[in-house]
Every structure is written in structure tokens, then in C-alpha cells.
Design an enzyme around this catalytic site. Structure first.
Site, short mmCIF file in Angstrom:
data_model
loop_
_atom_site.label_atom_id
_atom_site.label_comp_id
_atom_site.label_asym_id
_atom_site.label_seq_id
_atom_site.Cartn_x
_atom_site.Cartn_y
_atom_site.Cartn_z
N SER A 1 -49.73 -59.39 60.47
CA SER A 1 -48.37 -59.13 59.69
C SER A 1 -47.88 -57.69 60.10
CB SER A 1 -48.74 -59.27 58.13
OG SER A 1 -47.65 -58.70 57.34
N TYR B 1 -36.79 -60.75 59.98
CA TYR B 1 -38.26 -60.42 60.03
C TYR B 1 -39.03 -60.24 58.89
CZ TYR B 1 -42.01 -57.75 62.20
OH TYR B 1 -43.16 -57.26 62.38
N LYS C 1 -42.34 -61.93 57.51
CA LYS C 1 -43.73 -61.39 57.29
C LYS C 1 -44.15 -61.56 55.92
CE LYS C 1 -44.79 -60.10 61.70
NZ LYS C 1 -46.11 -60.82 62.30
N1 LIG Z 1 -44.73 -53.28 67.53
C1 LIG Z 1 -44.78 -52.91 66.17
O1 LIG Z 1 -44.16 -52.04 66.04
C2 LIG Z 1 -45.21 -53.98 65.19
C3 LIG Z 1 -45.35 -53.58 63.88
C4 LIG Z 1 -46.09 -54.45 63.16
C5 LIG Z 1 -46.40 -55.50 63.43
N2 LIG Z 1 -46.16 -56.17 64.54
C6 LIG Z 1 -46.52 -57.47 64.95
O2 LIG Z 1 -47.40 -57.53 66.09
C7 LIG Z 1 -47.49 -58.50 66.87
C8 LIG Z 1 -47.48 -58.49 68.09
O3 LIG Z 1 -46.27 -57.76 68.53
P1 LIG Z 1 -46.32 -56.57 69.50
O4 LIG Z 1 -45.99 -55.29 68.93
O5 LIG Z 1 -47.57 -56.62 70.58
O6 LIG Z 1 -45.19 -56.85 70.61
P2 LIG Z 1 -44.92 -57.73 72.02
O7 LIG Z 1 -45.62 -56.89 73.09
O8 LIG Z 1 -43.42 -57.85 72.22
O9 LIG Z 1 -45.59 -59.05 71.75
C9 LIG Z 1 -45.46 -60.17 71.25
C10 LIG Z 1 -46.09 -61.40 71.71
O10 LIG Z 1 -45.48 -62.44 71.03
C11 LIG Z 1 -45.46 -63.70 71.89
N3 LIG Z 1 -44.51 -64.70 71.59
C12 LIG Z 1 -43.25 -64.68 71.17
N4 LIG Z 1 -43.01 -65.75 70.99
C13 LIG Z 1 -43.95 -66.78 70.95
C14 LIG Z 1 -44.11 -67.97 71.00
N5 LIG Z 1 -43.12 -68.93 70.46
N6 LIG Z 1 -45.32 -68.63 71.29
C15 LIG Z 1 -46.27 -67.82 71.73
N7 LIG Z 1 -46.13 -66.50 71.95
C16 LIG Z 1 -44.97 -65.85 71.54
C17 LIG Z 1 -44.89 -62.67 73.29
O11 LIG Z 1 -44.92 -63.69 74.24
P3 LIG Z 1 -43.82 -63.87 75.59
O12 LIG Z 1 -44.43 -62.73 76.71
O13 LIG Z 1 -44.06 -65.08 76.01
O14 LIG Z 1 -42.49 -63.46 74.93
C18 LIG Z 1 -45.68 -61.65 73.24
O15 LIG Z 1 -46.94 -61.84 73.88
C19 LIG Z 1 -46.27 -59.48 65.87
O16 LIG Z 1 -46.82 -60.41 65.35
C20 LIG Z 1 -45.53 -58.47 65.50
O17 LIG Z 1 -44.48 -58.97 64.34
C21 LIG Z 1 -45.53 -55.16 65.73
#
Ligand SMILES: NC(=O)c1ccc[n+]([C@@H]2O[C@H](COP(=O)([O-])OP(=O)(O)OC[C@H]3O[C@@H](n4cnc5c(N)ncnc54)[C@H](OP(=O)(O)O)[C@@H]3O)[C@@H](O)[C@H]2O)c1
Length: 272
Positions: A132, A146, A150
Site C-alpha cells: 500500500s 491514487y 490505496k
Molecule cells: N515510490 C514511492 O514513493 C511509493 C510510496 C508508497 C508506495 N509506493 C508503492 O510501491 C509500489 C511500487 O512502486 P515503486 O515505487 O517501486 O515504483 P516503480 O519503480 O514505478 O515501479 C512500479 C512497478 O509497477 C509495475 N506495473 C505498473 N503497471 C503494471 C501492470 N499493469 N502489471 C504489472 N506491473 C505493473 C511497473 O512495471 P512497468 O515497468 O511495466 O511499468 C513497475 O515494475 C507501488 O504499488 C506504489 O504505489 C510507492
């Protein structure tokens, strides 16, 4: 026999760091991603199966689970990590973007979880870790999509804990604060319409506020440790706040109460 984890969204960011951490700890890893075409690092690791999975395509979810079971014989943990952030004024957001946000962040989690449950039920064990966000407990302006997604993830996880208990399985929620990943870059789906003048100051303030928050966030490798802790936790604990910023803002939220917190946010974003 080693434990096996299936992780969604391992092309970058937290998903990738999680896949690498579990592998380094001796787990079998089903590292799934939308496109495996250019992947070389994970495919070179021992006991890692890199396979295609788009969470919005139930057939690809089923195929990835089947491929993982075929290779490793069992799945002990599912990490629902794939997700992204759609922001912007609702009035300026096309229907297609509204639907996609919920298709990936909510429906994708439901179908991926549903795909492993018969296996968890047969084993009488298994853990689902849902990634989340602090954004599943608090909201930022222009984040109806978003945060709506979540908050939905938090609600469905909370409810699932009861039925998973009935089959001997568990669900865990990990709530990162900011992370230095692609989330605020290529994964940020920001909608705007400059003709909607009333929102433009808020758009500017929100964009200016979100960037530094991401930059000051945790390395995904650090948050992957929390995912690992959640995945291997044998207690009934549901939520795992992840990162100092997450702990700080959620504590502030609790201390301020609802209206107190909202007025702090409004002041921060110049809303009087
Ligand atoms: N970064 C932050 O500040 C933050 C904070 C809190 C929570 N989160 C959560 O952490 C999780 C990971 O995000 P991240 O920060 O690591 O960002 P990220 O580097 O942008 O990674 C997002 C990942 O999700 C994949 N994705 C998107 N749509 C998809 C789909 N339809 N099917 C399968 N995979 C898909 C992307 O794949 P592609 O390469 O194919 O696009 C990528 O591997 C998310 O759930 C996000 O909401 C992030």
C-alpha cells in the site's frame, strides 16, 4: 525445500529490490513483470524465474502462477507490489485513466490474490503482502484516484485477513513513505487542464510538494526489508509502516485527529 515468493512489478523499484532480497536470502523467486524482453539481471540469478505478468490481464496472472508452480512446486508468499500513481484534478482526468488506476492498483491485486488462493488453501498456509502506501492512510491534494485506490487496498486487505485465516493463510499490508524509485517519474500519471484556472495553484503546489517528498524518501532496498519482515511475520500483525517519513507522518496524523490533520494539509498547500 526453499520457500518461494511471487512478486509483481519487478521491472524496477521496490518490486525489483524485493525480488533480489528474497533471492539473496535463499528463496526461490517468481519475478514477474509486464515485459521480460530486456531483462538480463534477474534472469542471471539462481533460483529466479522471470516471467510475464500484467495484473490487468487475468490470463497472464494465471499463466505466471502456473509457470511458477511448474518450476518451484509451491508458492509461499505473494507480494502484490505492481502499482502507480494517478494524480490531478478529477475534472481534468479522462475516464480511461480513472479506470486504469483502479484496474492496476485494486482489481489487479484482487485477481492476482485470487489466483494463488486455491494453492494456499490446499497447503493450509501462505502469506499475501500488499504494498500500500502512507497514501493508504492519509491523502494528498489531487490524489482522489491514487489514494482512493490505496484506501481500497487497505480495506480489501483488512477484510481478507478473516477469510485467509479460515484457510490457514495471512495477509499483510506494507505502507512505505516516499521511495527513490520511478514512481514520481515515469510512473506518475498526472492529468491537468490549464483551462481549469481554479485548480492551477493547487496543481503547482502539489507538484512542487510531491517531488521533494519522493527525493527525500527511502531507498527501495530499505523498504524491501520491511516487505521481507512482513512476509515472514508469524503473528496477526496486519500493518507495517515502512520508512522514517511514513512513521512520522502517520504519527502526526494520529496526534492531530481528522480535522486537525486536514487543516494542516490545507495550510501546507495554501488552501486557507
Ligand atoms: N515510490 C514511492 O514513493 C511509493 C510510496 C508508497 C508506495 N509506493 C508503492 O510501491 C509500489 C511500487 O512502486 P515503486 O515505487 O517501486 O515504483 P516503480 O519503480 O514505478 O515501479 C512500479 C512497478 O509497477 C509495475 N506495473 C505498473 N503497471 C503494471 C501492470 N499493469 N502489471 C504489472 N506491473 C505493473 C511497473 O512495471 P512497468 O515497468 O511495466 O511499468 C513497475 O515494475 C507501488 O504499488 C506504489 O504505489 C510507492
Amino acid at each position: 525445500m526453499s520457500n518461494t515468493v511471487l512478486v509483481t512489478g519487478t521491472s524496477t523499484g521496490l518490486g525489483r529490490a524485493t525480488a533480489k532480497l528474497f533471492q539473496a536470502r535463499g528463496w526461490n523467486v517468481i519475478a514477474t513483470m509486464r515485459s521480460t524482453a530486456t531483462e538480463t539481471e534477474l534472469t542471471a540469478l539462481e533460483n529466479v524465474l522471470v516471467t510475464t505478468l500484467d495484473v490487468t490481464d487475468p490470463a497472464s496472472v494465471q499463466a505466471a502462477v502456473a509457470a511458477g508452480l511448474d518450476r518451484f512446486g509451491r508458492i509461499d508468499v505473494l507480494v502484490n507490489n505492481a502499482g502507480y500513481g494517478a494524480y490531478g484534478p478529477l475534472e481534468a482526468t479522462p475516464q480511461e485513466k480513472i479506470q486504469r488506476q483502479f484496474a492496476v492498483n485494486v482489481l489487479g491485486v484482487l485477481s492476482t490474490t485470487q489466483a494463488v488462493l486455491p494453492h494456499f488453501r490446499a497447503n493450509g498456509s501462505g502469506t499475501v503482502v500488499n504494498v500500500s502506501s502512507v497514501g493508504g492512510r492519509i491523502t494528498f491534494p489531487l490524489g482522489a484516484l491514487y489514494h482512493g485506490s490505496k484506501f481500497a487496498l487497505e480495506g480489501l486487505s483488512e477484510a481478507l485477513q478473516y477469510e485467509l485465516a479460515a484457510i490457514g493463510a495471512r495477509v499483510k499490508i506494507v505502507e512505505p513513505g516516499g521511495m527513490t524509485t520511478d514512481f514520481g517519474g515515469r510512473s506518475l500519471d498526472f492529468s491537468n487542464d490549464p483551462a481549469l484556472g481554479e485548480y492551477q495553484q493547487l496543481v503547482a503546489d502539489t507538484l512542487a510538494g510531491l517531488g521533494p517528498m519522493m527525493a527525500a524518501g527511502s531507498a527501495p532496498e530499505k523498504i524491501a526489508e520491511v516487505v521481507y519482515a512482513a512476509a515472514t511475520d508469524r503473528t496477526d500483525r496486519l500493518r507495517f509502516e515502512a520508512g522514517a517519513d511514513a512513521e512520522q507522518i502517520l504519527a502526526a496524523r494520529r496526534a492531530a485527529g481528522d480535522e486537525g490533520f486536514y487543516s494542516t494539509m490545507k495550510a501546507q498547500f495554501g488552501l486557507g
